[in-house]
Design a protein around this motif. Structure first.
Motif, PDB file in Angstrom:
ATOM      1  N   LEU A 120       0.824  -1.209   0.000  1.00 44.16           N
ATOM      2  CA  LEU A 120       0.000   0.000   0.000  1.00 44.16           C
ATOM      3  C   LEU A 120       0.859   1.260   0.000  1.00 44.16           C
ATOM      4  O   LEU A 120       0.554   2.228  -0.705  1.00 44.16           O
ATOM      5  N   VAL A 121       1.933   1.248   0.790  1.00 45.23           N
ATOM      6  CA  VAL A 121       2.771   2.456   0.898  1.00 45.23           C
ATOM      7  C   VAL A 121       3.939   2.436  -0.085  1.00 45.23           C
ATOM      8  O   VAL A 121       4.754   3.360  -0.100  1.00 45.23           O
ATOM      9  N   GLY A 122       4.053   1.382  -0.902  1.00 45.22           N
ATOM     10  CA  GLY A 122       5.060   1.335  -1.951  1.00 45.22           C
ATOM     11  C   GLY A 122       6.454   0.988  -1.489  1.00 45.22           C
ATOM     12  O   GLY A 122       7.445   1.484  -2.045  1.00 45.22           O
ATOM     13  N   GLU A 123       6.547   0.117  -0.467  1.00 47.36           N
ATOM     14  CA  GLU A 123       7.848  -0.302   0.042  1.00 47.36           C
ATOM     15  C   GLU A 123       7.979  -1.821   0.002  1.00 47.36           C
ATOM     16  O   GLU A 123       6.967  -2.530   0.067  1.00 47.36           O
ATOM     17  N   PRO A 124       9.208  -2.341  -0.071  1.00 42.88           N
ATOM     18  CA  PRO A 124       9.380  -3.787   0.067  1.00 42.88           C
ATOM     19  C   PRO A 124       9.067  -4.218   1.496  1.00 42.88           C
ATOM     20  O   PRO A 124       9.091  -3.404   2.434  1.00 42.88           O
ATOM     21  N   ARG A 125       8.800  -5.493   1.656  1.00 43.71           N
ATOM     22  CA  ARG A 125       8.320  -5.998   2.952  1.00 43.71           C
ATOM     23  C   ARG A 125       9.367  -5.926   4.051  1.00 43.71           C
ATOM     24  O   ARG A 125       9.019  -5.910   5.242  1.00 43.71           O
ATOM     25  N   ASP A 126      10.654  -5.868   3.699  1.00 40.02           N
ATOM     26  CA  ASP A 126      11.671  -5.805   4.751  1.00 40.02           C
ATOM     27  C   ASP A 126      11.613  -4.495   5.529  1.00 40.02           C
ATOM     28  O   ASP A 126      12.244  -4.362   6.588  1.00 40.02           O
ATOM     29  N   GLN A 127      10.827  -3.519   5.041  1.00 41.27           N
ATOM     30  CA  GLN A 127      10.709  -2.250   5.757  1.00 41.27           C
ATOM     31  C   GLN A 127       9.884  -2.370   7.033  1.00 41.27           C
ATOM     32  O   GLN A 127       9.813  -1.421   7.825  1.00 41.27           O
ATOM     33  N   TRP A 128       9.300  -3.533   7.268  1.00 38.57           N
ATOM     34  CA  TRP A 128       8.724  -3.797   8.585  1.00 38.57           C
ATOM     35  C   TRP A 128       9.811  -3.740   9.670  1.00 38.57           C
ATOM     36  O   TRP A 128       9.516  -3.528  10.845  1.00 38.57           O
ATOM     37  N   GLY A 129      11.052  -3.921   9.274  1.00 33.76           N
ATOM     38  CA  GLY A 129      12.151  -3.866  10.234  1.00 33.76           C
ATOM     39  C   GLY A 129      12.765  -2.492  10.405  1.00 33.76           C
ATOM     40  O   GLY A 129      13.688  -2.323  11.207  1.00 33.76           O
ATOM     41  N   ASN A 130      12.283  -1.490   9.693  1.00 34.46           N
ATOM     42  CA  ASN A 130      12.833  -0.132   9.744  1.00 34.46           C
ATOM     43  C   ASN A 130      11.855   0.765  10.486  1.00 34.46           C
ATOM     44  O   ASN A 130      10.768   1.068   9.980  1.00 34.46           O
TER      45      ASN A 130
END
Length: 377
Positions: A120-130
């Motif tokens: 939805l926000v246009g980021e890869p899933r690893d950004q759950w860690g950021n």
């Protein structure tokens, strides 16, 4: 007598210091249902309020709670939230209010398919860690809005992060577990290896969610939504090798994947699921999980158990036999909480969908009878 003497009852489900599960401050145990369509169906079809009758039927048949998706499934499901929050929450209000009226509790899952938010926000899933990512900013906003809106509702029993996310962690062949393109759900971004997830990413997101919920609700249980760990999870995280774990390593990962304030420990498993090499039968696996939870002063929640293997036509007798095994393991190992998969799956075929409208009602009645005999009054 209540396990802890509070001037006012605690809301929903909470836990004592020794891990005892409490409802309104009193020791509790019960078996409910998974009912993912409760909100997803009206979110996609606002005229559908069948959840009202469904909640009444659950209550009338001694099934006290439902685990629901209090969120969208794909990015497209969040468009109403982004564009018209008033109407989005009007739909969710209807579900929560109907549960209140029927006196049915809700385990509210906040990010069922976590890839939906990053898409939805246009980021890869690893950004759950950021912690500074758009993904995490969206998470905190959504959690604050949902939790603050329903913190005083007697229908809310607990808050949950995602669904079976632990099965995607630390996979050396990450390409096999990337979220596929699915325009129907609004998932149009082509996945990359940046969509792979690790235990560290998962734990970071969990910690942030817990802090955000606890800003508003310092009592109700926090749940991961995890399945039972992969039977190679320890070796995958520590050595990147797909080697079977022993019982101690399995227990380590069970607690590592349900860290800190996340209690009860969540598992998804049933008598027809695969077993790890260190067990011979289902009850032994439940005993191992319950023992690991107790070692950390936590309780255990068998959050999803199915009655029929996928792509299999099961007789009612077979379903009843499988449920009997689960209920026996619950009782033998003092597991306070469980929920069957799944109730009234209307939007897609599911061999495990249970309904009071057909012969699978007998399975729901078994659970209701068990609750009447086993749960505290």
């Amino acid at each position: 007598m209540p396990v802890n003497s509070q001037a006012a009852p605690l809301p929903g489900l909470s836990v004592a210091q020794d891990g005892t599960l409490l409802r309104n401050g009193v020791r509790y145990r019960g078996v409910g249902v998974n009912y993912t369509d409760a909100f997803l169906l009206p979110l996609r079809h606002p005229e559908d309020e069948s959840y009202r009758d469904d909640f009444r039927k659950l209550a009338a048949n001694h099934i006290p709670f439902a685990r629901i998706a209090a969120c969208g499934f794909g990015p497209r499901d969040y468009q109403l939230y982004v564009q018209d929050k008033e109407n989005y929450f009007k739909l969710l209000d209807g579900v929560v209010q109907a549960a209140e009226e029927a006196n049915v509790g809700l385990i509210a899952n906040l990010f069922w398919a976590n890839s939906a938010v990053s898409d939805l926000v246009g980021e890869p899933r690893d950004q759950w860690g950021n912690s500074q990512s758009k993904t995490r900013q969206f998470m905190r906003t959504y959690v604050r809005e949902v939790v603050s809106r329903y913190v005083n509702s007697p229908a809310i029993w607990g808050w949950e992060f995602s669904n079976e996310l632990n099965l995607l962690l630390d996979n050396p062949d990450a390409r096999r577990n990337l979220p596929p393109v699915n325009p129907q759900l609004g998932r149009t971004r082509r996945p990359s290896l940046d969509d792979a997830l690790s235990t560290e990413i998962f734990t970071s997101a969990l910690s942030d969610l817990a802090r955000t919920v606890r800003e508003i609700d310092d009592q109700r249980v926090l749940l991961t939504g995890n399945s039972v760990p992969r039977f190679t999870a320890y070796h995958l995280q520590t050595e990147r090798r797909n080697v079977p774990d022993n019982a101690a390593q399995f227990a380590t990962m069970l607690l590592r994947q349900n860290p800190g304030p996340f209690n009860p420990v969540c598992i998804h498993t049933s008598p027809i699921s695969p077993l790890p090499q260190f067990t011979k039968e289902y009850n032994e696996l439940i005993r191992t999980c319950a023992g690991a939870a107790r070692s950390a002063s936590k309780s255990l929640y068998i959050e999803e158990f199915v009655t029929c293997p996928p792509k299999t036509a099961c007789s009612i007798a077979t379903r009843q036999e499988n449920v009997s095994k689960v209920l026996a393991a619950i009782q033998a190992n003092h597991v306070p909480l469980a929920s069957v998969w799944t109730y009234e799956r209307k939007m897609r075929p599911d061999p495990n969908s249970l309904s009071f409208k057909d012969d699978t009602a007998s399975v729901l009645q078994m659970i209701g009878d068990f609750n009447r005999k086993w749960s505290p009054q």
